[in-house]
Write a protein that holds these residues in place. Sequence first.
Motif, mmCIF file in Angstrom:
data_model
loop_
_atom_site.group_PDB
_atom_site.id
_atom_site.type_symbol
_atom_site.label_atom_id
_atom_site.label_comp_id
_atom_site.label_asym_id
_atom_site.label_seq_id
_atom_site.Cartn_x
_atom_site.Cartn_y
_atom_site.Cartn_z
ATOM 1 N N UNK A 155 -6.459 -1.854 -6.555
ATOM 2 C CA UNK A 155 -6.444 -0.660 -7.399
ATOM 3 C C UNK A 155 -7.052 0.482 -6.580
ATOM 4 N N UNK A 156 -6.204 1.133 -5.781
ATOM 5 C CA UNK A 156 -6.689 2.127 -4.828
ATOM 6 C C UNK A 156 -6.322 3.533 -5.304
ATOM 7 N N UNK A 157 -7.362 4.320 -5.592
ATOM 8 C CA UNK A 157 -7.177 5.717 -5.961
ATOM 9 C C UNK A 157 -7.313 6.626 -4.744
ATOM 10 N N UNK A 158 -7.547 6.032 -3.580
ATOM 11 C CA UNK A 158 -7.532 6.710 -2.288
ATOM 12 C C UNK A 158 -6.671 5.890 -1.338
ATOM 13 N N UNK A 159 -6.134 6.547 -0.318
ATOM 14 C CA UNK A 159 -5.292 5.846 0.645
ATOM 15 C C UNK A 159 -6.129 4.932 1.526
ATOM 16 N N UNK A 160 -5.482 3.897 2.061
ATOM 17 C CA UNK A 160 -6.153 2.946 2.949
ATOM 18 C C UNK A 160 -5.097 2.177 3.727
ATOM 19 N N UNK A 185 -6.372 -0.382 6.715
ATOM 20 C CA UNK A 185 -7.051 -1.613 7.094
ATOM 21 C C UNK A 185 -7.551 -2.398 5.885
ATOM 22 N N UNK A 186 -8.286 -1.726 5.007
ATOM 23 C CA UNK A 186 -8.933 -2.443 3.907
ATOM 24 C C UNK A 186 -7.922 -3.012 2.937
ATOM 25 N N UNK A 187 -6.958 -2.205 2.533
ATOM 26 C CA UNK A 187 -5.976 -2.681 1.561
ATOM 27 C C UNK A 187 -5.146 -3.825 2.129
ATOM 28 N N UNK A 188 -4.648 -3.664 3.346
ATOM 29 C CA UNK A 188 -3.834 -4.715 3.958
ATOM 30 C C UNK A 188 -4.633 -5.996 4.122
ATOM 31 N N UNK A 189 -5.907 -5.854 4.506
ATOM 32 C CA UNK A 189 -6.760 -7.018 4.709
ATOM 33 C C UNK A 189 -6.975 -7.786 3.404
ATOM 34 N N UNK A 190 -7.222 -7.078 2.305
ATOM 35 C CA UNK A 190 -7.397 -7.743 1.026
ATOM 36 C C UNK A 190 -6.104 -8.417 0.565
ATOM 37 N N UNK A 191 -4.967 -7.778 0.794
ATOM 38 C CA UNK A 191 -3.691 -8.394 0.430
ATOM 39 C C UNK A 191 -3.497 -9.718 1.158
ATOM 40 N N UNK A 192 -3.738 -9.711 2.456
ATOM 41 C CA UNK A 192 -3.588 -10.936 3.243
ATOM 42 C C UNK A 192 -4.621 -11.983 2.846
ATOM 43 N N UNK A 193 -5.853 -11.538 2.581
ATOM 44 C CA UNK A 193 -6.907 -12.483 2.199
ATOM 45 C C UNK A 193 -6.536 -13.215 0.920
ATOM 46 N N UNK A 194 -6.061 -12.482 -0.074
ATOM 47 C CA UNK A 194 -5.670 -13.110 -1.338
ATOM 48 C C UNK A 194 -4.497 -14.054 -1.137
ATOM 49 N N UNK A 195 -3.548 -13.665 -0.295
ATOM 50 C CA UNK A 195 -2.381 -14.514 -0.025
ATOM 51 C C UNK A 195 -2.806 -15.807 0.658
#
Length: 316
Positions: free
Chosen positions: A57-62, A64-74
């Motif tokens: 739930x990102x209200x700012x652009x990202x 590294x952080x967003x991609x990293x969390x996506x991969x971590x959850x996967x």
Amino acid sequence: MSPDPTTDARLQHLLTLEGLSAETLTDLLDRAQAMLPDAHAGTALRHRHAGRTLCTLFFETSTRTRSSFQLAATRLGMDVLNFDIATSSTRKGESALDTLKTLEAMGVDVFVVRHADNGAVAALAAGAAPGTHLINAGDGRSAHPTQGLLDMLTLRQRKGADFSRLCVLIAGDLRHSRVARSDLHALRTLGCGEIRVCGPANLLPGEDVLQGCRVFHDFDEAVAGVDAAIMLRLQRERMEEGLVPSLEGYFRDYGLTPARLANAAPDALVMHPGPMNRGVEIDGGVADGPQSVVLAQVANGLPVRMAVIDALLVGA
């Protein structure tokens, strides 16, 4: 963070590193190190949280952080929902909390939230249902706890677990940096021997943030003998405030160059949370040089975020 880790061994949310015990921080780092072999390849942990759902739930652009969390959850077998602010109902006036409650009703277990406002993630956590977990992916200039953890993991991997032997410098635009605050919280808690900070006076935060730090305004003095230099981005979006006279002058006075790095400890680490402004706070040759662990920091983001998700969900 809630509840207090000293009274409840299981985390409900990860909002900040401030107030976490050394035991809790060390447990998260140990968990991340154990997950490292499965973070970048393999399917050994794909069953661990299968059927659970994480929403970024990102209200700012990202990047590294967003991609990293996506991969971590996967890697942990979770379903991942990426919230697109540009096409969401928030553009129609829906509040952030109403957005969270709507997605919560769809069965989301973990929300990873980035927001421009200080304290915004904590406010959402206060309104979340008891079984929902929030992770602060950066709010205003307050905190970026998973970046702090991955920085500590990178330091520990190369310098050992005894932080009391280390002299660590954080340099640059500390005033606007949530990363700096989380790194300072973690370094203090882990017992870092000496914490140095350096930057122009108008780019340093208040004394409450810098408690226990040695403050330098001369970068050549600050870098002498350090075991690690964490360089922070000069936030160019603040330039209209006239915080520095020129980028060239800033690099001359506060840029990490090969000559300055030579005055640090021979095996000193060069760190940067990204994105980097090459030729502003760091020389390109230093950023890509043999002492740089910038890409190792990025790589460590994956096991660290896996560890945090896991710690929130275990027992849930």
